[in-house]
Design an enzyme around this catalytic site. Sequence first.
Site, PDB file in Angstrom:
ATOM      1  N   GLN A 290       6.964   8.092  -4.524  1.00  0.00           N
ATOM      2  CA  GLN A 290       7.291   8.950  -3.381  1.00  0.00           C
ATOM      3  C   GLN A 290       8.193  10.095  -3.854  1.00  0.00           C
ATOM      4  OE1 GLN A 290       5.903   8.644  -0.472  1.00  0.00           O
ATOM      5  NE2 GLN A 290       4.898   6.669  -0.819  1.00  0.00           N
ATOM      6  N   TYR A 332      -3.674  -0.448  -1.170  1.00  0.00           N
ATOM      7  CA  TYR A 332      -3.219   0.796  -1.822  1.00  0.00           C
ATOM      8  C   TYR A 332      -1.734   0.646  -2.188  1.00  0.00           C
ATOM      9  CZ  TYR A 332      -7.236   2.367   0.999  1.00  0.00           C
ATOM     10  OH  TYR A 332      -8.452   2.498   1.613  1.00  0.00           O
ATOM     11  N   GLU A 353      -4.684  -2.696  -5.373  1.00  0.00           N
ATOM     12  CA  GLU A 353      -4.444  -1.321  -5.825  1.00  0.00           C
ATOM     13  C   GLU A 353      -5.510  -0.954  -6.856  1.00  0.00           C
ATOM     14  OE1 GLU A 353      -2.460   1.493  -5.650  1.00  0.00           O
ATOM     15  OE2 GLU A 353      -3.440   2.164  -7.502  1.00  0.00           O
ATOM     16  N   ASP A 405      -1.418   2.010   2.834  1.00  0.00           N
ATOM     17  CA  ASP A 405      -0.848   3.334   2.541  1.00  0.00           C
ATOM     18  C   ASP A 405      -1.879   4.095   1.704  1.00  0.00           C
ATOM     19  OD1 ASP A 405       0.718   5.506   1.939  1.00  0.00           O
ATOM     20  OD2 ASP A 405       2.202   4.404   0.745  1.00  0.00           O
ATOM     21  N   CYS A 432      -0.313  10.192   5.085  1.00  0.00           N
ATOM     22  CA  CYS A 432       0.341  11.471   4.761  1.00  0.00           C
ATOM     23  C   CYS A 432      -0.483  12.646   5.275  1.00  0.00           C
ATOM     24  CB  CYS A 432       0.604  11.591   3.270  1.00  0.00           C
ATOM     25  SG  CYS A 432      -0.888  11.511   2.290  1.00  0.00           S
TER      26      CYS A 432
HETATM   27  C1  LIG Z   1      -0.171   7.041  -1.266  1.00  0.00           C
HETATM   28  S1  LIG Z   1      -0.215   6.012  -2.692  1.00  0.00           S
HETATM   29  C2  LIG Z   1       0.754   4.664  -2.093  1.00  0.00           C
HETATM   30  C3  LIG Z   1       1.377   3.786  -3.114  1.00  0.00           C
HETATM   31  C4  LIG Z   1       2.565   2.937  -2.663  1.00  0.00           C
HETATM   32  N1  LIG Z   1       2.446   2.451  -1.310  1.00  0.00           N
HETATM   33  C5  LIG Z   1       3.852   3.739  -2.806  1.00  0.00           C
HETATM   34  O1  LIG Z   1       4.432   4.137  -1.775  1.00  0.00           O
HETATM   35  O2  LIG Z   1       4.305   3.956  -3.941  1.00  0.00           O
HETATM   36  C6  LIG Z   1      -1.860   5.486  -2.631  1.00  0.00           C
HETATM   37  C7  LIG Z   1      -2.281   4.524  -3.739  1.00  0.00           C
HETATM   38  O3  LIG Z   1      -3.650   4.191  -3.501  1.00  0.00           O
HETATM   39  C8  LIG Z   1      -4.323   4.059  -4.744  1.00  0.00           C
HETATM   40  N2  LIG Z   1      -5.751   4.273  -4.402  1.00  0.00           N
HETATM   41  C9  LIG Z   1      -6.376   5.414  -4.046  1.00  0.00           C
HETATM   42  N3  LIG Z   1      -7.658   5.177  -3.697  1.00  0.00           N
HETATM   43  C10 LIG Z   1      -7.854   3.845  -3.842  1.00  0.00           C
HETATM   44  C11 LIG Z   1      -8.962   2.975  -3.631  1.00  0.00           C
HETATM   45  N4  LIG Z   1     -10.132   3.427  -3.182  1.00  0.00           N
HETATM   46  N5  LIG Z   1      -8.799   1.664  -3.879  1.00  0.00           N
HETATM   47  C12 LIG Z   1      -7.612   1.180  -4.320  1.00  0.00           C
HETATM   48  N6  LIG Z   1      -6.522   1.943  -4.518  1.00  0.00           N
HETATM   49  C13 LIG Z   1      -6.640   3.260  -4.290  1.00  0.00           C
HETATM   50  C14 LIG Z   1      -3.677   5.092  -5.633  1.00  0.00           C
HETATM   51  O4  LIG Z   1      -3.816   4.714  -7.002  1.00  0.00           O
HETATM   52  C15 LIG Z   1      -2.222   5.048  -5.151  1.00  0.00           C
HETATM   53  O5  LIG Z   1      -1.466   4.140  -5.927  1.00  0.00           O
END
Ligand SMILES: C[S@@+](CC[C@H](N)C(=O)[O-])C[C@H]1O[C@@H](n2cnc3c(N)ncnc32)[C@H](O)[C@@H]1O
Length: 475
Positions: A290, A332, A353, A405, A432
Amino acid sequence: MSGRGRGPARQEKARGGAHEPEEMILVVGPPAHGGHCVARPQGEPEGRVVFVRHALPGETVRARITARTSKMWRADAVEALTASPDRVEPVWPEAGPGGVGGGELSHVALPAQRTWKRWVLADCLRRIGGPEVAEAVLALPFSTPPGGVPVEPMPCETAAETAEDPRVRALAGTGTRTRVELAIGDDGAPGMHAFRSATILPVRDLPLAVPAIRDLGLTTRGSWRRRLARARRVQAVAPSAGAPVVIVDGTVLSASGRPLSRQRVDESVDASGLGLGELRYTVRADAFWQVHRDAPRALVEAVTRAALGDEAGGAGASGAGRPGGPRVLELYSGSGLLTLPLALLGGEVISLEGSERAVRDADRNLRPAPRARLMAGRVTGASVTELGRSFSPGGDGRADVVVLDPPRQGAGRDVIEAIVGVGPARVVLVACDPAALARDVGSLLRGGYRLEGLRALDMFPHTHHFETIAVLQRP
Ligand SMILES: C[S@@+](CC[C@H](N)C(=O)[O-])C[C@H]1O[C@@H](n2cnc3c(N)ncnc32)[C@H](O)[C@@H]1O
């Protein structure tokens, strides 16, 4: 100006035909999603819309046309002929008209930026979510017409905005980003992309970055400029527990430019509001984290309380009464920022994830909570259906709570339908992007969930972005 690369992702031409103006006088209407206001110029073909950046609602501006499609034009306000009382001296002039993207609201007073975002949120919920979502939001305690909820400042913004010293107040919202990315132009100068363009414009100042990053002098010091001249991608990271690092095309360097063998940085998050004291994390220097310096703490508190209710000192527990606390499926989950407090305070936690590197970091970060199961893999309808039903025997093995998320585009219908199929008592959705929020909340409402809460947090001051947390309950 220096340029490199392929050209804008979606090509829009800036030059008009022989009788199309390069500039126009516009009366500016309300803000819309994307960091611009809407204007409908008089005397132009029926329905022509101009998306104007660097303006404020109610202003009359001289605007330079920057792009044209058959449906709309884009323009930059280059002069306010009648200025809004909310217009201020921009904190980042290089992100002004014709400049780099990423600071498009820096001409707007901070409280007015939050009003802007509130309006955009309400508009997205109504237009994209539809009447069902709009009504559900209007029924919430803090919602007032036109819908949406107040956008809350981060604690350091509140402190700066209420400071006695006017110079501190004028700089509110600056100095908060712990991650900054630079691109290098053809002339070797560090810069950033122009708005919706592959063109790299040089930048001298990084006022939105925390002082630890500004003090590196990446854009001003000769030694860095020489070092970066042939690089392609440069990231600066100021972790909360340690010295800043610079990542140049994948190589991690110290603040003095020395290559480091350690590829990770340490983060610490104050979770005393949850009774957890200091949470410690180690993440790859270039991993997702973040960006606003207050964001990890704010999200950890808000999401953990929303997910666990009473167990986290909040109200309205979901899965309450289950020995050991609710079963949480977290989607995620990144490097485990939210997984750790959920696992420390909840019952059983399974996280999913997509980045294997992030899951390796999460694995270390979750050492204080060894019962959490961390899975690497794509979040899809099928994986949610499987994992959502794979909690330990006892009861029906299903998740009580799903926390998600997702990235900017949201979870999407398949994933939301799979969550509805699993049927947790509570869903906590972090988004977001307000358009993705509206779509995903709409799918959950159609799946029988009730909107119980919605918060919006201004985690990206001086840009049009903000974070939202929606809480939905199965009746
Ligand atoms: C907005 S970040 C949130 C991470 C965590 N909640 C944080 O606040 O640090 C979104 C996460 O989703 C993962 N991601 C994106 N698309 C994805 C998918 N289709 N399947 C699994 N993970 C995914 C990304 O690698 C990233 O770590």
